[in-house]
Motif scaffolding. Structure first.
Motif, PDB file in Angstrom:
ATOM      1  N   VAL A  12      81.738  20.274  28.296  1.00 25.71           N
ATOM      2  CA  VAL A  12      81.066  21.502  28.655  1.00 25.71           C
ATOM      3  C   VAL A  12      80.709  21.579  30.265  1.00 25.71           C
ATOM      4  O   VAL A  12      80.513  20.357  30.802  1.00 25.71           O
ATOM      5  N   LEU A  13      81.073  22.542  30.848  1.00 28.33           N
ATOM      6  CA  LEU A  13      80.927  22.838  32.086  1.00 28.33           C
ATOM      7  C   LEU A  13      79.466  23.147  32.308  1.00 28.33           C
ATOM      8  O   LEU A  13      78.743  24.229  31.794  1.00 28.33           O
ATOM      9  N   ILE A  14      78.779  22.419  33.225  1.00 26.25           N
ATOM     10  CA  ILE A  14      77.322  22.470  33.319  1.00 26.25           C
ATOM     11  C   ILE A  14      77.167  23.281  34.870  1.00 26.25           C
ATOM     12  O   ILE A  14      77.777  22.541  35.860  1.00 26.25           O
ATOM     13  N   GLY A  15      76.688  24.231  35.026  1.00 24.40           N
ATOM     14  CA  GLY A  15      76.624  24.790  36.276  1.00 24.40           C
ATOM     15  C   GLY A  15      76.471  26.544  36.264  1.00 24.40           C
ATOM     16  O   GLY A  15      77.654  26.910  35.860  1.00 24.40           O
ATOM     17  N   GLY A  16      75.236  26.958  36.702  1.00 24.30           N
ATOM     18  CA  GLY A  16      75.064  28.476  36.635  1.00 24.30           C
ATOM     19  C   GLY A  16      75.736  29.214  37.863  1.00 24.30           C
ATOM     20  O   GLY A  16      76.458  28.672  38.538  1.00 24.30           O
ATOM     21  N   TYR A  61      75.522  20.112  24.326  1.00 23.28           N
ATOM     22  CA  TYR A  61      75.894  18.666  24.238  1.00 23.28           C
ATOM     23  C   TYR A  61      74.816  17.941  24.015  1.00 23.28           C
ATOM     24  O   TYR A  61      73.778  18.297  23.703  1.00 23.28           O
ATOM     25  N   THR A  62      74.997  16.544  23.690  1.00 17.07           N
ATOM     26  CA  THR A  62      73.913  15.579  23.371  1.00 17.07           C
ATOM     27  C   THR A  62      73.869  14.468  24.217  1.00 17.07           C
ATOM     28  O   THR A  62      74.735  13.969  24.799  1.00 17.07           O
ATOM     29  N   ASN A  63      72.670  13.709  24.026  1.00 17.51           N
ATOM     30  CA  ASN A  63      72.190  12.619  24.780  1.00 17.51           C
ATOM     31  C   ASN A  63      71.926  11.617  23.786  1.00 17.51           C
ATOM     32  O   ASN A  63      71.110  11.905  22.793  1.00 17.51           O
ATOM     33  N   SER A  64      72.187  10.270  23.849  1.00 12.57           N
ATOM     34  CA  SER A  64      71.741   9.172  23.051  1.00 12.57           C
ATOM     35  C   SER A  64      71.181   7.866  23.733  1.00 12.57           C
ATOM     36  O   SER A  64      71.878   7.689  24.571  1.00 12.57           O
ATOM     37  N   MET A 117      80.690  18.149  31.255  1.00 13.97           N
ATOM     38  CA  MET A 117      79.996  17.119  30.573  1.00 13.97           C
ATOM     39  C   MET A 117      80.477  16.709  29.092  1.00 13.97           C
ATOM     40  O   MET A 117      81.145  17.681  28.585  1.00 13.97           O
ATOM     41  N   SER A 118      80.492  15.470  28.758  1.00 13.43           N
ATOM     42  CA  SER A 118      81.078  15.096  27.267  1.00 13.43           C
ATOM     43  C   SER A 118      80.002  15.517  26.266  1.00 13.43           C
ATOM     44  O   SER A 118      78.938  15.753  26.679  1.00 13.43           O
ATOM     45  N   LEU A 119      80.479  15.604  25.141  1.00 11.85           N
ATOM     46  CA  LEU A 119      79.600  16.070  23.932  1.00 11.85           C
ATOM     47  C   LEU A 119      78.635  14.903  23.753  1.00 11.85           C
ATOM     48  O   LEU A 119      77.560  15.299  23.129  1.00 11.85           O
ATOM     49  N   ARG A 146      72.797  25.536  30.277  1.00 12.06           N
ATOM     50  CA  ARG A 146      73.526  24.897  28.914  1.00 12.06           C
ATOM     51  C   ARG A 146      72.356  24.059  28.575  1.00 12.06           C
ATOM     52  O   ARG A 146      71.275  23.568  29.265  1.00 12.06           O
ATOM     53  N   ILE A 147      72.341  23.898  27.119  1.00  7.84           N
ATOM     54  CA  ILE A 147      71.392  22.984  26.476  1.00  7.84           C
ATOM     55  C   ILE A 147      71.938  21.683  26.103  1.00  7.84           C
ATOM     56  O   ILE A 147      72.735  21.526  25.248  1.00  7.84           O
ATOM     57  N   GLY A 148      71.092  20.710  26.523  1.00 12.83           N
ATOM     58  CA  GLY A 148      71.469  19.238  26.003  1.00 12.83           C
ATOM     59  C   GLY A 148      70.491  19.140  24.862  1.00 12.83           C
ATOM     60  O   GLY A 148      69.103  19.583  25.025  1.00 12.83           O
ATOM     61  N   ALA A 149      70.724  18.078  23.955  1.00 17.11           N
ATOM     62  CA  ALA A 149      69.494  17.698  22.991  1.00 17.11           C
ATOM     63  C   ALA A 149      69.579  16.343  22.920  1.00 17.11           C
ATOM     64  O   ALA A 149      70.906  15.267  22.912  1.00 17.11           O
ATOM     65  N   SER A 150      68.426  15.688  22.812  1.00 19.84           N
ATOM     66  CA  SER A 150      68.383  13.899  22.615  1.00 19.84           C
ATOM     67  C   SER A 150      67.388  13.755  21.725  1.00 19.84           C
ATOM     68  O   SER A 150      66.248  14.710  21.702  1.00 19.84           O
ATOM     69  N   GLY A 151      67.363  12.817  20.792  1.00 25.53           N
ATOM     70  CA  GLY A 151      66.341  12.413  19.953  1.00 25.53           C
ATOM     71  C   GLY A 151      67.002  12.047  18.519  1.00 25.53           C
ATOM     72  O   GLY A 151      67.486  12.818  17.795  1.00 25.53           O
ATOM     73  N   LYS A 152      67.217  10.743  18.578  1.00 27.17           N
ATOM     74  CA  LYS A 152      67.700  10.001  17.329  1.00 27.17           C
ATOM     75  C   LYS A 152      69.086  10.378  16.902  1.00 27.17           C
ATOM     76  O   LYS A 152      69.438  10.504  15.823  1.00 27.17           O
TER      77      LYS A 152
END
Length: 526
Positions: free
Chosen positions: A139-143, A402-405, A152-154, A379-385
């Protein structure tokens, strides 16, 4: 040191029994042989590098593995009663550990999940699956206002500070991220050598305490920020507004964990509880927040800048959107942290009663950005379990890019969810500043495990998307995720939830959003 006690005790016992055996009956040689065997096990435990538990608890640590081998249900009981109050279920824990170790996770004899139960969710596969892409999507991050976008990785490492985690834990995560090509978020505790020496791409998180970029009185220091943001490994900057474990409350690092090293990196007193303010001092309104985003982007020479929050009030979220429209600029990314986040030290009532779960917060933000015409540039990242490929695919369907863990990444490098993080007595050296405990965590071995876990989990997500008939996340939609509402009724997320069309709030707000949109003020959070 305490970890040598059992080995020393066995060595002394062996010598004493040897003396007794030399002047007594041959029968004494039986316990001598047993103690010698235990001593050999203890010495091996101290020098091996694969298991941190055994390095810190030689001989005695084998009880953990004995329980695991006796029966899976016994392992589950032990973990759920004594470790994490809201743990991953047994299958997910096993999956994390196996992927980190490079073990394939195929199983036989079918699922143990209740497929007939109300609330069961499933992905809609295709009878004509497509071929998986040769490389996982990024995912390309940058407006439009960003001159140095980042790919960014998934799946990436979510925010965990030096202080919350040990230096060796961060070294392992950073080296794993560098080897695997995914990003490592610093957490709000500052940009430290532990986040840099492994060579990984770094997302530098700036919290309300401005640790590592603060003046003597705790305000934001633009000169320190510009100097550190110029580091080549810093690929993006994230402003932490709130976090899922304790939204509306500042971060806390117990005094027992504030070493001289941490105090120096954060710019705070040693051996005193380190508490972040609940709110930022650099901005007080949505419009000022957007101005701060622009300022950090300029100070970092055009790198992507965004913010992280646990969604609470929809009015406040819409006020931020109005501020973006009014100022003519926007963050490059927004990370939604779900209330199910679990790595931060937090009061129980905050963990259980404050903030939206990730599903609701994610869809709320996605709809707000779509309906204000801002979604294409943010871009929207998601984190939470997030721990599995299925988690990644579900979050992409619900609106994330994309997601974060955090928790799963900790487990990949050896965390056993002992819930001793706040005491500085983590048994495996992951969440402690005690050098006697952190030595047990072998950086090279755990870095490889972090890399393996991320690579296998992303590969599973890509395989799942191919099974849905999709080669790229852009092809995912809410119609591909369904939920069982009753024994006879199933509906897709497209039917269950309201999905706003582009620009809808600017043209004719729907009744369900009209009052919140009207109340939203770009010059006030309240």
């Amino acid at each position: 040191m305490s970890r040598f006690f059992i080995v020393g005790f066995l060595a002394v016992a062996l010598v004493l029994l040897g003396v007794v055996a030399a002047i007594g009956s041959w029968a004494w040689w039986i316990p001598i042989a047993l103690i010698a065997a235990l001593l050999g096990v203890g010495v091996y435990d101290l020098v091996q590098r694969k298991h941190a538990v055994l390095r810190n608890y030689p001989v005695l640590g084998h009880m953990r593995y004995l329980l695991e081998s006796l029966r899976p249900e016994l392992q589950q009981y032990f973990i759920e009663r004594n470790y994490d109050g809201r743990p991953f279920d047994r299958d997910v824990r096993t999956m994390i550990y196996e992927r980190a170790k490079g073990i394939h996770g195929e199983l036989s004899f079918g699922t143990e999940r209740d497929l007939d139960g109300v609330g069961y969710e499933y992905l809609v596969h295709s009878v004509a699956p497509v071929a998986e892409p040769e490389q996982p999507p990024r995912v390309l991050i940058g407006g439009p206002d960003c001159t140095r976008p980042y790919s960014m990785s998934l799946l990436n490492i979510s925010s965990m500070s030096f202080g919350a985690l040990s230096g060796n834990a961060l070294r392992a995560l950073n080296r794993g991220a560098a080897a695997g090509g995914f990003a490592h978020d610093t957490g709000e505790g500052g940009l430290t050598p532990y986040h840099l020496e492994g060579g990984a791409d770094v997302v530098w998180e700036i919290g309300s305490g401005y640790f590592g970029t603060r003046t003597g009185d705790g305000a934001f220091d633009p000169d320190q920020f510009a100097d550190k943001a110029a580091h080549d490994q810093v690929k993006a900057i994230s402003i932490k507004l709130s976090q899922g474990a304790k939204p509306g409350l500042g971060g806390v690092l117990p005094a027992a964990k504030v070493s001289r090293e941490i105090a120096d990196y954060r710019g705070v007193p040693m051996d005193a509880k380190c508490v972040s303010p609940s709110a930022h001092s650099a901005f007080r309104t949505p419009r000022e927040l957007i101005g701060f985003v622009s300022r950090l982007r300029e100070l970092s020479d055009g790198k992507p800048v965004g913010f992280k929050l646990c969604v609470g009030s929809r009015v406040e979220l819409l006020a931020i959107c109005k501020a973006m429209l009014a100022e003519g600029t926007a963050p490059d990314f927004i990370i939604v942290d779900g209330a199910e986040g679990g790595t931060a030290a937090a009061p129980l009532e905050y963990e259980d009663n404050v903030g939206l779960p990730l599903t609701d917060g994610l869809m709320t933000l996605h709809n707000a950005l779509v309906a204000t015409g801002l979604r294409d540039r943010i871009r929207i990242g998601a984190s939470g379990k997030i721990a599995t490929g299925t988690d990644i695919v579900k979050r992409l369907i619900q609106g994330a890019d994309y997601t974060n863990s955090a928790r799963a990444m900790m487990m990949a490098i050896g965390c056993i969810q002992a819930q001793r993080c706040h005491t500085n007595k983590c048994p495996v050296g992951v969440a402690t500043q005690d050098p006697r405990r952190t030595r047990a965590l072998d950086v090279a071995d755990k870095a490889l495990r972090a890399q393996r876990f991320q690579e296998a989990t992303v590969a599973q997500a890509v395989q799942l998307m191919a099974s849905l008939g999709v080669r790229d996340p852009a092809g995912l939609g809410p119609h591909l995720l369904r939920k069982k509402l009753s024994p006879t009724v199933m509906k897709s997320y497209a039917e269950l939830y309201e999905w706003l069309t582009p620009g809808r709030l600017l043209e004719d707000p729907p009744p369900t959003w009209r009052a919140d949109w009207t109340a939203a003020d770009p010059d006030s959070f309240h």
